[in-house]
Design a protein around this motif. Structure first.
Motif, PDB file in Angstrom:
ATOM      1  N   ASP A  29     113.927 -21.468  74.090  1.00 61.36           N
ATOM      2  CA  ASP A  29     113.231 -20.458  73.871  1.00 61.36           C
ATOM      3  C   ASP A  29     112.247 -20.263  73.918  1.00 61.36           C
ATOM      4  N   ARG A  30     111.348 -21.318  73.090  1.00 63.31           N
ATOM      5  CA  ARG A  30     110.323 -22.171  72.027  1.00 63.31           C
ATOM      6  C   ARG A  30     109.217 -22.560  73.170  1.00 63.31           C
ATOM      7  N   LEU A  31     110.418 -23.577  73.915  1.00 60.94           N
ATOM      8  CA  LEU A  31     109.804 -24.187  75.390  1.00 60.94           C
ATOM      9  C   LEU A  31     109.125 -23.025  76.222  1.00 60.94           C
ATOM     10  N   SER A  32     110.273 -22.152  76.479  1.00 61.55           N
ATOM     11  CA  SER A  32     110.038 -21.017  77.762  1.00 61.55           C
ATOM     12  C   SER A  32     108.616 -21.017  76.958  1.00 61.55           C
ATOM     13  N   MET A  33     108.356 -19.917  75.867  1.00 64.55           N
ATOM     14  CA  MET A  33     107.126 -19.637  75.306  1.00 64.55           C
ATOM     15  C   MET A  33     105.813 -20.070  75.671  1.00 64.55           C
ATOM     16  N   LEU A  34     106.161 -21.051  75.747  1.00 62.94           N
ATOM     17  CA  LEU A  34     105.019 -22.230  75.934  1.00 62.94           C
ATOM     18  C   LEU A  34     104.803 -22.063  76.683  1.00 62.94           C
ATOM     19  N   ALA A  35     105.709 -21.682  78.237  1.00 62.39           N
ATOM     20  CA  ALA A  35     105.674 -21.370  79.257  1.00 62.39           C
ATOM     21  C   ALA A  35     104.599 -19.784  79.709  1.00 62.39           C
ATOM     22  N   GLY A  36     104.922 -19.285  78.743  1.00 57.99           N
ATOM     23  CA  GLY A  36     104.563 -17.869  79.191  1.00 57.99           C
ATOM     24  C   GLY A  36     105.871 -17.067  79.564  1.00 57.99           C
ATOM     25  N   PHE A  37     106.611 -17.222  79.185  1.00 57.60           N
ATOM     26  CA  PHE A  37     107.917 -16.617  79.195  1.00 57.60           C
ATOM     27  C   PHE A  37     108.756 -15.962  77.910  1.00 57.60           C
ATOM     28  N   GLN A  38     109.678 -14.852  77.556  1.00 58.09           N
ATOM     29  CA  GLN A  38     110.082 -14.584  76.453  1.00 58.09           C
ATOM     30  C   GLN A  38     111.228 -15.457  76.211  1.00 58.09           C
ATOM     31  N   ASP A  39     111.978 -15.453  77.100  1.00 61.28           N
ATOM     32  CA  ASP A  39     112.811 -16.692  76.500  1.00 61.28           C
ATOM     33  C   ASP A  39     113.580 -17.790  77.419  1.00 61.28           C
ATOM     34  N   TRP A  40     114.526 -18.371  76.922  1.00 66.36           N
ATOM     35  CA  TRP A  40     115.006 -19.430  78.430  1.00 66.36           C
ATOM     36  C   TRP A  40     115.899 -19.004  79.976  1.00 66.36           C
ATOM     37  N   GLU A  41     116.623 -17.293  79.158  1.00 65.86           N
ATOM     38  CA  GLU A  41     116.808 -16.995  80.272  1.00 65.86           C
ATOM     39  C   GLU A  41     115.820 -16.285  81.163  1.00 65.86           C
ATOM     40  N   SER A  42     114.218 -15.603  80.719  1.00 64.68           N
ATOM     41  CA  SER A  42     113.256 -15.808  81.889  1.00 64.68           C
ATOM     42  C   SER A  42     112.763 -16.508  82.237  1.00 64.68           C
ATOM     43  N   PHE A  43     112.933 -17.595  81.568  1.00 65.12           N
ATOM     44  CA  PHE A  43     112.584 -18.783  82.778  1.00 65.12           C
ATOM     45  C   PHE A  43     113.193 -19.436  83.587  1.00 65.12           C
TER      46      PHE A  43
END
Length: 58
Positions: A29-43
């Motif tokens: 989830d934290r890595l996904s936030m760095l990419a601009g997403f809310q969580d891993w699922e949305s990424f």
């Protein structure tokens, strides 16, 4: 020499095991936030579908 070989083999096995381990959901989830997403699922949805990070802010 044989004990050094055994120690090196043990170290390499430990490193390989750690590299193959999947990160926990909180880390993903934290890595996904760095990419601009809310969580891993949305990424994952954006990665494998038609969505992108903009859908998180609509």
């Amino acid at each position: 020499m044989e004990s050094k070989h055994a120690a090196l083999k043990k170290l390499l096995e430990a490193v390989e095991k750690e590299l193959l381990r999947k990160p926990n959901p909180k880390t993903l989830d934290r890595l996904s936030m760095l990419a601009g997403f809310q969580d891993w699922e949305s990424f994952q949805k954006a990665l494998h579908g038609n969505a992108d990070a903009k859908t998180n802010y609509e």
